[in-house]
Design a protein around this motif. Structure first.
Motif, PDB file in Angstrom:
ATOM      1  N   ALA A  76      22.880-118.918 -39.970  1.00  0.00           N
ATOM      2  CA  ALA A  76      22.840-119.433 -41.365  1.00  0.00           C
ATOM      3  C   ALA A  76      22.841-118.649 -42.650  1.00  0.00           C
ATOM      4  CB  ALA A  76      21.544-120.527 -41.342  1.00  0.00           C
ATOM      5  N   VAL A  77      23.269-118.887 -43.634  1.00  0.00           N
ATOM      6  CA  VAL A  77      23.056-118.183 -44.707  1.00  0.00           C
ATOM      7  C   VAL A  77      21.659-118.329 -45.405  1.00  0.00           C
ATOM      8  CG1 VAL A  77      24.059-119.783 -46.517  1.00  0.00           C
ATOM      9  CG2 VAL A  77      24.153-117.177 -46.869  1.00  0.00           C
ATOM     10  N   GLY A  78      21.214-119.295 -45.397  1.00  0.00           N
ATOM     11  CA  GLY A  78      19.690-119.571 -45.653  1.00  0.00           C
ATOM     12  C   GLY A  78      18.764-119.042 -44.887  1.00  0.00           C
ATOM     13  N   PHE A  79      17.582-118.526 -45.477  1.00  0.00           N
ATOM     14  CA  PHE A  79      16.620-117.795 -44.361  1.00  0.00           C
ATOM     15  C   PHE A  79      15.288-118.304 -45.024  1.00  0.00           C
ATOM     16  CE2 PHE A  79      18.385-115.100 -47.786  1.00  0.00           C
ATOM     17  CZ  PHE A  79      17.233-114.606 -48.406  1.00  0.00           C
ATOM     18  N   ASP A  80      15.053-119.687 -45.622  1.00  0.00           N
ATOM     19  CA  ASP A  80      13.994-120.117 -45.829  1.00  0.00           C
ATOM     20  C   ASP A  80      13.154-120.349 -44.651  1.00  0.00           C
ATOM     21  OD1 ASP A  80      16.095-121.893 -46.395  1.00  0.00           O
ATOM     22  OD2 ASP A  80      14.600-123.139 -45.652  1.00  0.00           O
ATOM     23  N   ASN A  81      13.776-120.363 -43.372  1.00  0.00           N
ATOM     24  CA  ASN A  81      12.983-120.610 -42.107  1.00  0.00           C
ATOM     25  C   ASN A  81      12.174-119.309 -41.650  1.00  0.00           C
ATOM     26  OD1 ASN A  81      15.595-119.844 -41.444  1.00  0.00           O
ATOM     27  ND2 ASN A  81      15.169-120.032 -39.480  1.00  0.00           N
ATOM     28  N   HIS A  96      21.419-112.752 -41.350  1.00  0.00           N
ATOM     29  CA  HIS A  96      22.062-114.116 -41.599  1.00  0.00           C
ATOM     30  C   HIS A  96      23.679-114.022 -41.865  1.00  0.00           C
ATOM     31  CE1 HIS A  96      22.307-113.692 -46.399  1.00  0.00           C
ATOM     32  NE2 HIS A  96      22.393-112.574 -45.935  1.00  0.00           N
ATOM     33  N   THR A  97      24.223-115.234 -42.068  1.00  0.00           N
ATOM     34  CA  THR A  97      25.805-115.390 -42.168  1.00  0.00           C
ATOM     35  C   THR A  97      26.399-115.664 -43.279  1.00  0.00           C
ATOM     36  OG1 THR A  97      25.655-117.464 -41.386  1.00  0.00           O
ATOM     37  CG2 THR A  97      25.557-115.966 -39.417  1.00  0.00           C
ATOM     38  N   PRO A  98      26.357-114.615 -44.407  1.00  0.00           N
ATOM     39  CA  PRO A  98      26.905-115.086 -45.688  1.00  0.00           C
ATOM     40  C   PRO A  98      28.467-115.052 -45.698  1.00  0.00           C
ATOM     41  CG  PRO A  98      25.805-112.769 -45.773  1.00  0.00           C
ATOM     42  CD  PRO A  98      25.811-113.497 -44.264  1.00  0.00           C
ATOM     43  N   GLY A  99      28.970-115.458 -46.955  1.00  0.00           N
ATOM     44  CA  GLY A  99      30.462-115.141 -46.956  1.00  0.00           C
ATOM     45  C   GLY A  99      31.495-116.136 -46.018  1.00  0.00           C
ATOM     46  N   ALA A 299      29.064-117.964 -36.026  1.00  0.00           N
ATOM     47  CA  ALA A 299      28.603-117.376 -34.478  1.00  0.00           C
ATOM     48  C   ALA A 299      28.883-115.902 -34.265  1.00  0.00           C
ATOM     49  CB  ALA A 299      29.079-118.178 -33.377  1.00  0.00           C
ATOM     50  N   GLU A 300      29.849-115.484 -34.520  1.00  0.00           N
ATOM     51  CA  GLU A 300      30.521-114.119 -34.523  1.00  0.00           C
ATOM     52  C   GLU A 300      29.544-113.183 -35.162  1.00  0.00           C
ATOM     53  OE1 GLU A 300      35.116-115.315 -33.725  1.00  0.00           O
ATOM     54  OE2 GLU A 300      34.556-114.358 -35.688  1.00  0.00           O
ATOM     55  N   ILE A 301      29.206-113.682 -36.508  1.00  0.00           N
ATOM     56  CA  ILE A 301      28.806-112.690 -37.372  1.00  0.00           C
ATOM     57  C   ILE A 301      27.013-112.586 -36.691  1.00  0.00           C
ATOM     58  CG2 ILE A 301      27.515-112.439 -39.769  1.00  0.00           C
ATOM     59  CD1 ILE A 301      29.875-113.558 -40.846  1.00  0.00           C
ATOM     60  N   ALA A 302      26.383-113.717 -36.339  1.00  0.00           N
ATOM     61  CA  ALA A 302      25.259-113.718 -35.713  1.00  0.00           C
ATOM     62  C   ALA A 302      25.183-112.834 -34.706  1.00  0.00           C
ATOM     63  CB  ALA A 302      25.047-115.175 -35.494  1.00  0.00           C
ATOM     64  N   ALA A 303      26.229-113.134 -33.610  1.00  0.00           N
ATOM     65  CA  ALA A 303      26.005-112.392 -32.574  1.00  0.00           C
ATOM     66  C   ALA A 303      26.221-110.575 -32.848  1.00  0.00           C
ATOM     67  CB  ALA A 303      27.600-112.504 -31.854  1.00  0.00           C
ATOM     68  N   TYR A 304      26.947-110.321 -33.775  1.00  0.00           N
ATOM     69  CA  TYR A 304      27.071-108.831 -34.497  1.00  0.00           C
ATOM     70  C   TYR A 304      25.842-108.335 -34.969  1.00  0.00           C
ATOM     71  CZ  TYR A 304      31.779-109.006 -32.647  1.00  0.00           C
ATOM     72  OH  TYR A 304      32.921-109.209 -31.843  1.00  0.00           O
ATOM     73  N   ASN A 305      25.210-109.223 -35.803  1.00  0.00           N
ATOM     74  CA  ASN A 305      23.911-108.976 -36.227  1.00  0.00           C
ATOM     75  C   ASN A 305      23.092-108.539 -35.212  1.00  0.00           C
ATOM     76  OD1 ASN A 305      24.335-109.227 -38.956  1.00  0.00           O
ATOM     77  ND2 ASN A 305      24.023-111.193 -39.133  1.00  0.00           N
ATOM     78  N   PRO A 316      25.339-105.635 -39.858  1.00  0.00           N
ATOM     79  CA  PRO A 316      26.374-106.089 -40.797  1.00  0.00           C
ATOM     80  C   PRO A 316      25.968-106.859 -41.948  1.00  0.00           C
ATOM     81  CG  PRO A 316      26.879-106.351 -38.476  1.00  0.00           C
ATOM     82  CD  PRO A 316      25.597-106.042 -38.508  1.00  0.00           C
ATOM     83  N   ASN A 317      25.139-107.968 -41.641  1.00  0.00           N
ATOM     84  CA  ASN A 317      24.761-108.754 -42.866  1.00  0.00           C
ATOM     85  C   ASN A 317      23.063-108.958 -42.529  1.00  0.00           C
ATOM     86  OD1 ASN A 317      27.408-109.963 -44.110  1.00  0.00           O
ATOM     87  ND2 ASN A 317      27.767-109.967 -42.012  1.00  0.00           N
ATOM     88  N   GLY A 318      22.390-107.824 -42.960  1.00  0.00           N
ATOM     89  CA  GLY A 318      20.958-107.896 -42.962  1.00  0.00           C
ATOM     90  C   GLY A 318      20.199-108.387 -43.942  1.00  0.00           C
ATOM     91  N   LEU A 319      19.113-108.698 -43.923  1.00  0.00           N
ATOM     92  CA  LEU A 319      18.334-109.358 -45.143  1.00  0.00           C
ATOM     93  C   LEU A 319      17.212-108.199 -45.357  1.00  0.00           C
ATOM     94  CD1 LEU A 319      18.251-113.045 -44.080  1.00  0.00           C
ATOM     95  CD2 LEU A 319      18.851-112.108 -46.317  1.00  0.00           C
TER      96      LEU A 319
END
Ligand code: 8YV
Length: 338
Positions: A76-81, A96-99, A299-305, A316-319
């Motif tokens: 998800a792009v949101g991360f309030d969880n 997370h998975t922005p963009g 799903a791909e971004i989540a996998a690479y993260n 690659p897309n870290g918070l």
């Protein structure tokens, strides 16, 4: 050498799952309903990484119960969880998975806006119920979208894409945000306004802000009372940004014109909730990013993260990239191939 152990809390598109399966020992939750908090803990406690969804609460207690955990990759792009400061304090990386979902979500927000303004769901019901007897000069008259005023609450990535779509319909676009974007005001003809001015002037108010302590119940009874009687509210961000009870009352009492909601508090909303059965309200089940292409990219971004986090590298897309410097020192394991 052992593969890292990961818990993937739901079935996500194969494009991401196959990458994770190649490098990890995967425990995949295959049920339709998400695991409860207790089950999430049980499955994650011996894991090096977790792929989580917005339905999974990743808090300090969870992190302390999973001593090997290096990375939480949110689909998800949101991360309030996720409690990011607690993750950072514990040296756990969060992604997370922005963009990739920006335009898909804006498309959907605009579709909701148009559907309600032009009463499309009511028209569908009318035909389905066999009420269509003849062409009617007064039948299902709605509101024009073109040349109307769109008020954006939040001008992040998705808000900007919503503005682009609105400009294509010759709408006047007002926005309110913590940050002023004078560059976009000039290049896209957007107008910066106070929150109250957006509420007072907009025909359509679309919410594009993250859920934080400050934005919880931002659209309250007081906010609805400032809106036009015909105003339509669109929410594709997070449910609790709108006070559901106040919205229900505002619609019941004709304080505003309508609401189109991809997200709602609570989710799921039961079918007997008054909002579900109002003609001037659309509720859909949190699907704004649900195109095949976008969900696959997520799903791909989540996998690479996930893989980067397992290697102890910057995601690659870290918070919380700062956590790379303080990665859990308790981790004796190294993994093959990763
Ligand atoms: C997802 C979303 O459907 O990305 C987000 O923040 O709300 C949606 O794109 C959902 O979060 C999946 O976990």
């Amino acid at each position: 050498m052992a593969k890292p152990k990961v818990f993937v809390t739901r079935i996500i598109p194969e494009g991401g799952l196959k990458v994770i399966r190649e490098y990890c020992d995967v425990d995949l939750w295959v049920e339709d309903l998400p695991p409860s908090y207790e089950v999430l803990l049980e499955h994650s406690q011996a894991c090096d990484g977790v792929v989580s969804l917005l339905t999974d609460r990743i808090d300090a207690h969870f992190m302390d119960s999973c001593p090997q955990l290096r990375v939480v990759s949110n689909f998800a792009v949101g991360f309030d969880n996720i409690d990011i400061p607690s993750a950072t304090n514990r040296g756990i990386l969060v992604g997370h998975t922005p963009g990739v979902l920006t335009e898909t979500t804006a498309d959907f927000a605009f579709a909701l806006l148009m559907s309600l303004a032009r009463r499309i769901p009511e028209g569908i019901e009318y035909v389905r119920n066999d009420q269509w007897q003849t062409w009617g000069p007064m039948l299902l008259m709605g509101q024009d979208v073109h040349h109307s005023v769109l008020g954006l609450v939040g001008l992040g990535r998705i808000g900007v894409e919503m503005a682009k779509r609105a400009r294509g319909f010759d709408m006047r676009v007002l926005y309110t945000d913590m940050y002023r974007r004078e560059d976009l005001e000039a290049s896209m003809g957007l107008e910066y306004a106070s929150f109250d001015d957006v509420l007072r002037s907009a025909d359509f108010i679309s919410v594009h802000t993250p859920l934080t302590a400050e934005t919880r119940h931002l659209l309250s009874k007081d906010a609805f009372s400032k809106m036009k009687k015909t105003a339509i509210v669109i929410n594709t961000a997070r449910g609790p940004i709108i006070d559901t009870e106040a919205l229900t009352e505002a619609l019941q009492n004709g304080v505003i014109g309508g609401a189109a909601l991809d997200v709602i508090d609570p989710e799921p909303l039961r079918a007997d909730h008054p909002l579900v059965n109002m003609p001037n309200c659309i509720v859909v089940p949190h699907i704004a990013s649900a195109s095949e292409t976008t969900r696959t990219h997520m799903a791909e971004i989540a996998a690479y993260n996930l893989l980067a986090g397992l290697r102890g590298e910057k995601l690659p897309n870290g918070l919380n990239p700062e956590a790379v410097g303080t990665l859990r020192q308790t981790l004796p394991r190294t993994f093959e191939v990763l």
